[in-house]
Structure formats: structure tokens, C-alpha cells
Design a protein around this motif. Structure first.
Motif, mmCIF file in Angstrom:
data_model
loop_
_atom_site.group_PDB
_atom_site.id
_atom_site.type_symbol
_atom_site.label_atom_id
_atom_site.label_comp_id
_atom_site.label_asym_id
_atom_site.label_seq_id
_atom_site.Cartn_x
_atom_site.Cartn_y
_atom_site.Cartn_z
ATOM 1 N N THR A 1 -81.682 -24.986 -34.688
ATOM 2 C CA THR A 1 -82.415 -25.899 -33.803
ATOM 3 C C THR A 1 -82.183 -25.597 -32.329
ATOM 4 O O THR A 1 -83.110 -25.675 -31.515
ATOM 5 C CB THR A 1 -82.024 -27.360 -34.094
ATOM 6 O OG1 THR A 1 -82.205 -27.644 -35.488
ATOM 7 C CG2 THR A 1 -82.878 -28.334 -33.274
ATOM 8 N N PHE A 2 -80.946 -25.218 -31.989
ATOM 9 C CA PHE A 2 -80.606 -25.123 -30.557
ATOM 10 C C PHE A 2 -80.154 -23.735 -30.090
ATOM 11 O O PHE A 2 -79.738 -23.583 -28.942
ATOM 12 C CB PHE A 2 -79.517 -26.153 -30.226
ATOM 13 C CG PHE A 2 -79.936 -27.570 -30.474
ATOM 14 C CD1 PHE A 2 -80.974 -28.144 -29.754
ATOM 15 C CD2 PHE A 2 -79.299 -28.331 -31.454
ATOM 16 C CE1 PHE A 2 -81.360 -29.458 -29.993
ATOM 17 C CE2 PHE A 2 -79.676 -29.642 -31.691
ATOM 18 C CZ PHE A 2 -80.719 -30.209 -30.957
ATOM 19 N N ARG B 1 -81.915 -31.101 -25.430
ATOM 20 C CA ARG B 1 -82.572 -30.109 -24.584
ATOM 21 C C ARG B 1 -82.433 -30.481 -23.105
ATOM 22 O O ARG B 1 -82.250 -29.611 -22.240
ATOM 23 C CB ARG B 1 -84.048 -29.976 -24.970
ATOM 24 C CG ARG B 1 -84.253 -29.286 -26.306
ATOM 25 C CD ARG B 1 -85.724 -29.167 -26.700
ATOM 26 N NE ARG B 1 -85.841 -28.605 -28.038
ATOM 27 C CZ ARG B 1 -85.777 -27.304 -28.312
ATOM 28 N NH1 ARG B 1 -85.616 -26.431 -27.312
ATOM 29 N NH2 ARG B 1 -85.875 -26.865 -29.547
ATOM 30 N N LYS C 1 -79.420 -36.227 -40.274
ATOM 31 C CA LYS C 1 -80.101 -35.013 -39.823
ATOM 32 C C LYS C 1 -80.523 -35.133 -38.356
ATOM 33 O O LYS C 1 -80.628 -36.230 -37.801
ATOM 34 C CB LYS C 1 -81.321 -34.736 -40.695
ATOM 35 C CG LYS C 1 -82.436 -35.771 -40.540
ATOM 36 C CD LYS C 1 -83.617 -35.409 -41.419
ATOM 37 C CE LYS C 1 -84.770 -36.411 -41.212
ATOM 38 N NZ LYS C 1 -85.941 -36.062 -42.030
ATOM 39 N N ILE C 2 -80.791 -33.977 -37.747
ATOM 40 C CA ILE C 2 -81.230 -33.945 -36.351
ATOM 41 C C ILE C 2 -82.653 -34.480 -36.272
ATOM 42 O O ILE C 2 -83.549 -34.014 -36.984
ATOM 43 C CB ILE C 2 -81.173 -32.505 -35.794
ATOM 44 C CG1 ILE C 2 -79.738 -31.980 -35.863
ATOM 45 C CG2 ILE C 2 -81.696 -32.452 -34.359
ATOM 46 C CD1 ILE C 2 -79.626 -30.490 -35.581
ATOM 47 N N ARG C 3 -82.838 -35.456 -35.383
ATOM 48 C CA ARG C 3 -84.156 -36.071 -35.237
ATOM 49 C C ARG C 3 -84.822 -35.612 -33.949
ATOM 50 O O ARG C 3 -84.186 -35.015 -33.068
ATOM 51 C CB ARG C 3 -84.020 -37.594 -35.247
ATOM 52 C CG ARG C 3 -83.477 -38.105 -36.585
ATOM 53 C CD ARG C 3 -83.039 -39.540 -36.507
ATOM 54 N NE ARG C 3 -82.503 -40.005 -37.790
ATOM 55 C CZ ARG C 3 -81.788 -41.111 -37.938
ATOM 56 N NH1 ARG C 3 -81.511 -41.861 -36.889
ATOM 57 N NH2 ARG C 3 -81.349 -41.454 -39.129
ATOM 58 N N GLU C 4 -86.095 -35.948 -33.808
ATOM 59 C CA GLU C 4 -86.853 -35.534 -32.622
ATOM 60 C C GLU C 4 -86.232 -36.104 -31.344
ATOM 61 O O GLU C 4 -86.154 -35.420 -30.317
ATOM 62 C CB GLU C 4 -88.313 -35.985 -32.749
ATOM 63 C CG GLU C 4 -89.191 -35.527 -31.594
ATOM 64 C CD GLU C 4 -90.627 -35.999 -31.725
ATOM 65 O OE1 GLU C 4 -91.400 -35.759 -30.779
ATOM 66 O OE2 GLU C 4 -90.985 -36.604 -32.763
ATOM 67 N N GLU D 1 -78.337 -25.906 -39.642
ATOM 68 C CA GLU D 1 -79.407 -26.696 -39.037
ATOM 69 C C GLU D 1 -79.196 -26.798 -37.523
ATOM 70 O O GLU D 1 -80.134 -26.635 -36.725
ATOM 71 C CB GLU D 1 -79.435 -28.100 -39.657
ATOM 72 C CG GLU D 1 -80.494 -29.019 -39.045
ATOM 73 C CD GLU D 1 -80.300 -30.475 -39.449
ATOM 74 O OE1 GLU D 1 -81.301 -31.215 -39.418
ATOM 75 O OE2 GLU D 1 -79.159 -30.872 -39.768
ATOM 76 N N GLU E 1 -83.272 -34.054 -30.373
ATOM 77 C CA GLU E 1 -83.677 -32.767 -29.801
ATOM 78 C C GLU E 1 -84.050 -32.912 -28.334
ATOM 79 O O GLU E 1 -83.633 -32.110 -27.486
ATOM 80 C CB GLU E 1 -84.871 -32.193 -30.571
ATOM 81 C CG GLU E 1 -84.509 -31.541 -31.898
ATOM 82 C CD GLU E 1 -85.658 -30.685 -32.424
ATOM 83 O OE1 GLU E 1 -86.151 -29.831 -31.651
ATOM 84 O OE2 GLU E 1 -86.060 -30.880 -33.582
#
Length: 351
Positions: free
Chosen positions: A156-157, A114, A104-107, A152, A110
Motif C-alpha cells: 500500500t505504501f 499519505r 485492514k487498511i481503509r481508505e 498489505e 490511506e
């Protein structure tokens, strides 16, 4: 010479390629299978460069003829926090990233993504280890799980990335998705090849290449060793050094319908000019301008070289030789431009 690529053309091609970034960084999560993915994409091509200082082992792997995949470490470890990872990406100035996930996408992901989006870096999202993507409850099949992952990613993005947000799902273990991902990478490098062709026909790059050749020659000529050749009238050695730098010979001269320039002819012309002018001291300024213009170097360096040469042998004695030598260098520079332009035109690389 005529049946093979001229060395001057090869140098020009290399120069143009050096202005284009043929690299793609393979970055992302720890243990996502980045290195295995690179080997699958490159066919096991050996790595061609490694940096082992503060970059902590970023290795480059050849992709196709000119491409390079950079193997980055995983993000989010104690060694590579997002802040450190951003510095690493900045250091390498990457413009395209394959960001590889296996969970999964983690902090940490991100923050890095970004950062890439803010810097307008192209991102290709890859979900590796597709063979291990399973639902422990048994309620979803793989296609539904892939849809869930894409959702997801999109959620998120979507506010920061305008490109379609979906993964390339791949498995190095069974080869799933590798060919499709390669097609996208190939298309990216094809766009680089198209840019190469455009720059090949752009007069600005043509002129910058010749200026660089002249500047490089200047570093070789404005030296005590070359001054000795001038003072001892070693014209043949000067011609060999200059012609060798530009990869020019009698055959090249015939190719553009002219005769090979000779230092002695230019020296004799300079002697005649000096007799008419009379005052050699007034000619130091124009001579300095000539040399700095021909070699694309700073006037201060030229003045030091000229005054040092005059100091050893006197203005009247050395002036015609200095002027003649650098008029010859200018003629060779012009000849290099004509030879290169004609070869490129015959190859269809320059209008």
C-alpha cells in the motif's frame, strides 16, 4: 548554591528543551485501542494537558522524564473525516506518529498516511489487539497472518515511504510486543536527548537564551512603576528587581571573581560623562540605543519611556540616572552570561 543546580542553569535547560519537540502522536483507527496502548506504554502516568476546543480532546500523557504521548481521536468517523484529521495534525504540528490499526487498511487511513508521508512525518505502524488476530477459516496461524498484514502495509505504501514497512504487533491484553515498541520509542527520545546536549553546547542557543532573558526584563522595566523607582532614586529596589530576574547574588559575583555591580556607581559615572559632554539633548539618541540594545526591545518603546521620564523631571536631572540604571542592567546581563557559562563549563555542558 554550589551543591545545587543554579536557577539560571535550570532556566537555560528548560529553554533548550522548549526548542525540542518531545511529543509523539498516537493516532489511527477508531476503537484500535489507542488509549489503552498509551496507558500500557506510560505505566499509567497521568495526563499532563488537554485541549478541548476544536481539537476535540487531544490529551497529552507523560512518557519518561520529558516525553509526551498525544492521544488523538480515531480517523474516519463523521466527526473526523480525513480532511478534518489532517487539520488536527497540522494544528499540533506533530513530527512523529504512532499510527495504530486493529483491522485492514481503509481508505481514510490511506489518505491520512499519505498526508503524513508528504509532510515527512515519521510514522511508526502499530497493529494493536494482536490477541484478536485470528483466521476464521483456520487455514493460517498467527505468524502467517502477521506476514500477510505486513505485506498489505508494504504494498500500500511502498511508493511513498522509504523506511522499512512493517508493523509493531502488540497486545495490551497479554502484554505482547509492548516492550519492543517501548524500545523504539525510547530510542526516539534518546535522539532528542542527544539533540539537547548538542544545543546545550551551541553558542547560538546560549545567546538566544540571554537575549530572551533581557527582553523579558525589558517588559518589566519599561513600565510606569519602574519609572517611579528611577525618579525617586530607589536604587536598592532596582537592584533587587534586576538581580532577582537573573537569579544573581554576591555569591555568584564571587564565583566569577568580581564584585556585585551597583546602580549608584554607574549613575555617578554617567554624571561625570554628562559634565564633559555638556549637551544632554544630543545624548538622547545614544541613551535610547543603549537601552534598546541592552533590553532587546523596539526603539519606539524606549523613546516613549525616555521622553515620558524626561518630561516629568527634566533632561539634566534624569539623564545620569537613566543612563546609570541601564548601564547597570547591562553589567548584570553580562554577569549572568559569565555565571551561566562557568556553571555549564564545570558541568561539562559548554566548551
Amino acid at each position: 548554591m554550589m551543591t545545587q543546580q543554579h536557577p539560571l542553569v535550570e532556566e537555560f535547560y528548560d529553554y533548550i528543551r522548549g526548542t525540542i519537540d518531545y511529543r509523539i502522536a498516537v493516532a489511527g483507527q477508531v476503537d484500535a485501542g489507542k488509549s489503552a496502548l498509551i496507558h500500557a506504554l506510560t505505566g499509567g502516568d497521568p495526563h499532563i494537558s488537554t485541549e478541548t476546543d476544536a481539537t476535540r480532546d487531544v490529551a497529552g500523557y507523560r512518557y519518561g522524564r520529558y516525553g509526551e504521548l498525544l492521544d488523538f481521536p480515531g480517523v474516519g468517523t463523521t466527526e473526523f473525516s480525513p480532511a478534518q484529521y489532517k487539520k488536527l495534525l497540522k494544528k499540533h504540528k506533530v513530527k512523529h506518529v504512532l499510527y495504530v490499526f486493529s483491522s485492514k487498511i481503509r481508505e481514510a487511513d490511506e489518505k491520512v498516511i499519505r498526508f503524513l508521508a508528504k509532510n515527512k512525518t515519521k510514522i511508526t505502524f502499530v497493529y494493536s489487539k494482536l490477541d484478536a488476530l485470528i483466521d476464521v477459516s483456520g487455514a493460517y496461524d498467527r505468524e502467517l497472518l502477521k506476514q500477510e498484514k505486513n505485506s498489505e502495509l508494504h504494498v500500500t505504501f511502498k511508493k511513498i515511504i522509504k523506511d522499512p514497512l512493517k508493523y509493531h504487533f502488540v497486545s495490551v491484553k497479554d502484554g505482547t510486543g509492548i516492550d519492543t515498541l517501548k524500545e523504539e520509542i525510547d530510542a526516539y527520545f534518546d535522539s532528542k536527548d542527544e539533540e539537547f546536549q548538542k544545543r546545550l553546547r551551541n553558542s547560538r542557543y546560549f545567546d538566544k537564551f540571554l537575549n530572551k532573558k533581557s527582553s523579558t526584563l525589558g517588559a518589566r522595566l519599561l513600565t510606569p512603576g519602574f519609572k517611579d523607582l528611577i525618579l525617586s532614586r530607589e536604587f536598592k529596589a532596582i537592584e533587587q528587581k534586576t538581580a532577582g530576574h537573573f537569579h544573581l547574588d554576591e555569591e555568584d559575583a564571587g564565583f566569577i571573581g568580581m564584585s556585585m555591580p551597583r546602580v549608584k556607581e554607574f549613575v555617578n559615572q554617567a554624571k561625570d560623562t554628562g559634565k564633559v559632554a555638556g549637551n544632554y539633548r544630543k545624548m538622547i539618541g545614544p541613551l535610547t540605543t543603549l537601552i534598546s540594545t541592552v533590553l532587546k526591545v523596539r526603539k519606539l518603546n524606549v523613546i516613549t519611556f525616555v521622553l515620558s521620564t524626561f518630561g516629568e523631571a527634566g533632561i539634566r536631572t534624569v539623564y545620569p540616572v537613566l543612563r546609570g540604571v541601564f548601564e547597570y542592567v547591562r553589567a548584570m546581563n553580562d554577569m549572568a552570561g559569565e555565571v551561566l557559562a562557568k556553571h555549564l563549563k564545570e558541568a561539562g555542558g559548554r566548551s
